[in-house]
Design an enzyme around this catalytic site. Structure first.
Site, PDB file in Angstrom:
ATOM      1  N   ALA A 199     -12.552  11.420  20.911  1.00 54.66           N
ATOM      2  CA  ALA A 199     -13.786  10.615  20.557  1.00 54.66           C
ATOM      3  C   ALA A 199     -14.166   9.891  21.723  1.00 54.66           C
ATOM      4  O   ALA A 199     -13.760   9.493  22.636  1.00 54.66           O
ATOM      5  CB  ALA A 199     -13.024   9.112  19.705  1.00 54.66           C
ATOM      6  N   ARG A 247     -26.245  13.605  16.665  1.00 56.66           N
ATOM      7  CA  ARG A 247     -26.189  12.310  16.147  1.00 56.66           C
ATOM      8  C   ARG A 247     -24.931  11.317  16.624  1.00 56.66           C
ATOM      9  O   ARG A 247     -23.955  12.109  17.001  1.00 56.66           O
ATOM     10  CB  ARG A 247     -25.973  12.337  14.611  1.00 56.66           C
ATOM     11  N   ARG A 249      19.441  10.323  -3.832  1.00 58.33           N
ATOM     12  CA  ARG A 249      20.551  11.451  -3.680  1.00 58.33           C
ATOM     13  C   ARG A 249      21.610  10.640  -2.960  1.00 58.33           C
ATOM     14  O   ARG A 249      22.767  11.288  -3.022  1.00 58.33           O
ATOM     15  CB  ARG A 249      19.807  12.645  -3.065  1.00 58.33           C
ATOM     16  N   ALA A 259      15.628  10.412  -0.939  1.00 58.44           N
ATOM     17  CA  ALA A 259      16.879  10.470  -0.241  1.00 58.44           C
ATOM     18  C   ALA A 259      17.714   9.201  -0.838  1.00 58.44           C
ATOM     19  O   ALA A 259      18.762   9.398  -0.537  1.00 58.44           O
ATOM     20  CB  ALA A 259      16.358  10.081   1.014  1.00 58.44           C
ATOM     21  N   THR A 262       4.414   2.584   5.435  1.00 61.31           N
ATOM     22  CA  THR A 262       2.882   1.846   5.526  1.00 61.31           C
ATOM     23  C   THR A 262       2.339   2.989   6.595  1.00 61.31           C
ATOM     24  O   THR A 262       2.718   3.552   7.591  1.00 61.31           O
ATOM     25  CB  THR A 262       2.873   0.693   6.048  1.00 61.31           C
ATOM     26  N   ARG A 311      -4.900   7.338   2.814  1.00 65.99           N
ATOM     27  CA  ARG A 311      -3.511   7.022   2.190  1.00 65.99           C
ATOM     28  C   ARG A 311      -2.918   8.283   1.396  1.00 65.99           C
ATOM     29  O   ARG A 311      -1.731   8.251   1.053  1.00 65.99           O
ATOM     30  CB  ARG A 311      -3.576   5.873   1.543  1.00 65.99           C
ATOM     31  N   GLY A 339       0.924  -1.046  -0.035  1.00 66.38           N
ATOM     32  CA  GLY A 339       0.105  -0.047  -0.251  1.00 66.38           C
ATOM     33  C   GLY A 339       0.863   1.324  -0.023  1.00 66.38           C
ATOM     34  O   GLY A 339       1.953   1.325   0.963  1.00 66.38           O
ATOM     35  N   GLY A 372      -6.038   0.397   9.116  1.00 66.29           N
ATOM     36  CA  GLY A 372      -4.949  -0.070  10.045  1.00 66.29           C
ATOM     37  C   GLY A 372      -4.887  -1.680   9.880  1.00 66.29           C
ATOM     38  O   GLY A 372      -4.203  -2.037  10.615  1.00 66.29           O
ATOM     39  N   ARG A 373      -5.310  -2.435   8.654  1.00 65.01           N
ATOM     40  CA  ARG A 373      -5.480  -3.628   8.752  1.00 65.01           C
ATOM     41  C   ARG A 373      -5.722  -4.391  10.093  1.00 65.01           C
ATOM     42  O   ARG A 373      -6.833  -3.904  10.439  1.00 65.01           O
ATOM     43  CB  ARG A 373      -4.137  -4.012   8.160  1.00 65.01           C
ATOM     44  N   ARG A 417       0.902  -5.103  -5.207  1.00 63.04           N
ATOM     45  CA  ARG A 417       1.218  -6.054  -4.252  1.00 63.04           C
ATOM     46  C   ARG A 417       1.240  -7.424  -5.068  1.00 63.04           C
ATOM     47  O   ARG A 417       0.352  -7.869  -5.623  1.00 63.04           O
ATOM     48  CB  ARG A 417      -0.169  -6.281  -3.475  1.00 63.04           C
ATOM     49  N   GLY A 420       5.874  -2.444   3.746  1.00 66.11           N
ATOM     50  CA  GLY A 420       5.370  -2.741   4.960  1.00 66.11           C
ATOM     51  C   GLY A 420       6.067  -4.222   5.299  1.00 66.11           C
ATOM     52  O   GLY A 420       7.088  -4.828   4.659  1.00 66.11           O
ATOM     53  N   ASP A 421       5.408  -5.114   6.050  1.00 66.23           N
ATOM     54  CA  ASP A 421       6.025  -6.413   6.470  1.00 66.23           C
ATOM     55  C   ASP A 421       5.860  -7.588   5.327  1.00 66.23           C
ATOM     56  O   ASP A 421       6.960  -8.093   5.001  1.00 66.23           O
ATOM     57  CB  ASP A 421       5.495  -6.844   7.791  1.00 66.23           C
ATOM     58  N   ASP A 434      -0.162   2.050   8.461  1.00 62.50           N
ATOM     59  CA  ASP A 434      -0.825   1.293   9.569  1.00 62.50           C
ATOM     60  C   ASP A 434       0.288   1.342  10.835  1.00 62.50           C
ATOM     61  O   ASP A 434      -0.255   1.289  11.991  1.00 62.50           O
ATOM     62  CB  ASP A 434      -0.790  -0.255   9.267  1.00 62.50           C
ATOM     63  N   ASP A 441       2.422  -0.313  12.120  1.00 61.15           N
ATOM     64  CA  ASP A 441       2.517  -1.900  12.672  1.00 61.15           C
ATOM     65  C   ASP A 441       3.616  -2.636  12.517  1.00 61.15           C
ATOM     66  O   ASP A 441       3.629  -3.693  12.807  1.00 61.15           O
ATOM     67  CB  ASP A 441       1.215  -2.441  12.267  1.00 61.15           C
ATOM     68  N   LYS A 458     -25.824  12.902  26.798  1.00 61.33           N
ATOM     69  CA  LYS A 458     -24.945  13.235  25.701  1.00 61.33           C
ATOM     70  C   LYS A 458     -25.391  13.177  24.384  1.00 61.33           C
ATOM     71  O   LYS A 458     -25.934  12.125  24.049  1.00 61.33           O
ATOM     72  CB  LYS A 458     -23.639  12.221  25.801  1.00 61.33           C
TER      73      LYS A 458
HETATM   74  O1  F6P Z   1      -1.574  -1.404   4.649  1.00 59.56           O
HETATM   75  C1  F6P Z   1      -2.259  -0.261   4.192  1.00 59.56           C
HETATM   76  C2  F6P Z   1      -3.484  -0.426   3.906  1.00 59.56           C
HETATM   77  O2  F6P Z   1      -4.152   0.705   3.568  1.00 59.56           O
HETATM   78  C3  F6P Z   1      -4.327  -1.070   5.360  1.00 59.56           C
HETATM   79  O3  F6P Z   1      -4.698   0.047   6.179  1.00 59.56           O
HETATM   80  C4  F6P Z   1      -5.651  -1.447   4.521  1.00 59.56           C
HETATM   81  O4  F6P Z   1      -6.091  -2.512   5.328  1.00 59.56           O
HETATM   82  C5  F6P Z   1      -5.124  -1.830   3.299  1.00 59.56           C
HETATM   83  O5  F6P Z   1      -3.879  -1.402   3.110  1.00 59.56           O
HETATM   84  C6  F6P Z   1      -6.083  -1.658   2.078  1.00 59.56           C
HETATM   85  O6  F6P Z   1      -5.327  -2.199   1.039  1.00 59.56           O
HETATM   86  P1  F6P Z   1      -5.948  -2.048  -0.606  1.00 59.56           P
HETATM   87  O7  F6P Z   1      -5.576  -0.679  -0.862  1.00 59.56           O
HETATM   88  O8  F6P Z   1      -5.221  -3.236  -1.238  1.00 59.56           O
HETATM   89  O9  F6P Z   1      -7.567  -2.286  -0.439  1.00 59.56           O
END
Ligand code: F6P
Length: 326
Positions: free
Chosen positions: A190, A166, A28, A25, A129, A259, A14, A174-175, A75, A105-106, A131, A133, A217
């Protein structure tokens, strides 16, 4: 003395704001150290297809402020196979590539880890990423920008939520991790935050809303991390609406807008530091590591640690959220 004469850089998985600053960076820093450098288009897909393009300093001019990734991303399913990685290696060899910098990412690091085990091409990863994470780094490139985008959006939703009395269920990305939700929830005040890392939230939510109603509330923001174990925002909102028929409920899934956008100063700064660090790590004969950022310093973390390790949410932040959402 390093044997590296030519390196390649790619962005994979992503996209995340700040990836362009990281590519800039890397390019360069490579040129500074008198290396040749090429960009690979569409991540590992481009490597498999031989989409390499030589990069000059001019090619990365005016990209530091741009969101997305000008190298584009993908991907790649094929790179998960030995055959795919062998094709990528053939193209890398034909293009004279001695080393690879991957930004992602990972999943991206898993691919690079396997590739550098199978072939004599050292790889270094830069965490990119939204996320946040990744184990071994306090921040990934793109998280800060996404967090600010989410905060800005929630502030706007709060205006209309309070004007109309409302309850809004807002779903963020955040997956399977809740870093964006937790920090955005604290930053926007929140009323409730549902994240995958915390169990038993549905029951608590019912009690919580009953209490909010009792306290009169009239509007509330309930932040839902997409990967939480109770369900998506729409699903949770549906359940809540059957229990509290008097509430005016609306659902908002922020989606991919999280994103996009110009990277924050923090993400540009982080990307610039990690880009330089990645090239210098390769020149220092390091391989199969991530360059990360811990306690305000650049660190090196082996791929197998960052891939296998699990990044926990901070208990201190969970407590802050708990205290402030009464
Ligand atoms: O890893 C980044 C991310 O935006 C996650 O937060 C989300 O779950 C996923 O990628 C969405 O992926 P795609 O763009 O393939 O739908």
């Amino acid at each position: 003395m390093s044997k590296i004469k030519k390196l390649a850089v790619l962005t994979s998985g992503g996209d995340a704001p700040g990836m362009n600053a990281a590519v800039r960076a890397v390019v360069r820093a490579a040129l500074y150290h008198k290396l040749e450098v090429v960009g690979i288009e569409r991540g590992y897909e481009g490597m498999i297809n031989g989409d390499f393009k030589p990069m000059t300093s001019i090619d990365v001019r005016n990209v530091i402020q741009r969101g997305g990734t000008f190298l584009r991303s993908a991907r790649s399913i094929e790179f998960k196979t030995e055959v795919g990685r062998a094709k990528a290696y053939e193209h890398a060899k034909a293009n004279g590539i001695d080393a690879l910098v991957v930004i992602g990412g990972d999943g991206t690091f898993k691919g690079a880890g396997l590739f550098s085990q199978e072939f004599e091409i050292p790889c270094v990863g830069i965490p990119g990423t939204i996320d946040n994470d990744m184990y071994g780094t306090d921040f990934t490139i793109g998280f800060d920008t996404a967090l600010n985008t989410v905060v800005e959006s929630i502030d706007k939703i709060k205006d209309t939520a309070s004007s109309h009395d409302r309850t809004f269920f807002i779903e963020v990305m955040g997956r399977d991790a809740g870093f964006i939700a937790l920090q955005a929830g604290i930053a926007t005040g929140a009323e409730a935050i549902l994240i995958p890392e915390v169990q038993g939230q549905q029951e608590k939510l019912t009690d919580f809303i009953a209490n909010q109603v009792k306290l009169n509330k009239t509007s509330q923001i309930i932040l839902v991390a997409e990967g939480n174990n109770v369900g998506g925002a729409a699903e949770i909102a549906k359940k809540v609406s059957t229990e509290f028929s008097n509430l005016q409920i609306r659902v908002n899934v922020l989606g991919h807008m999280q994103r996009g956008g110009s990277p924050t100063a923090f993400d540009r700064f982080l990307a610039s530091r990690l880009g330089v660090a990645a090239v210098e790590a390769l020149l220092d004969n390091q391989r199969s590591i991530m360059v990360g950022y811990k306690n305000h310093e650049v660190v090196h973390v082996p791929f197998n640690k960052t891939i296998k390790g699990h990044r926990n949410v901070s208990t201190e932040l969970l407590k802050v959220a708990d205290i402030l959402t009464i």
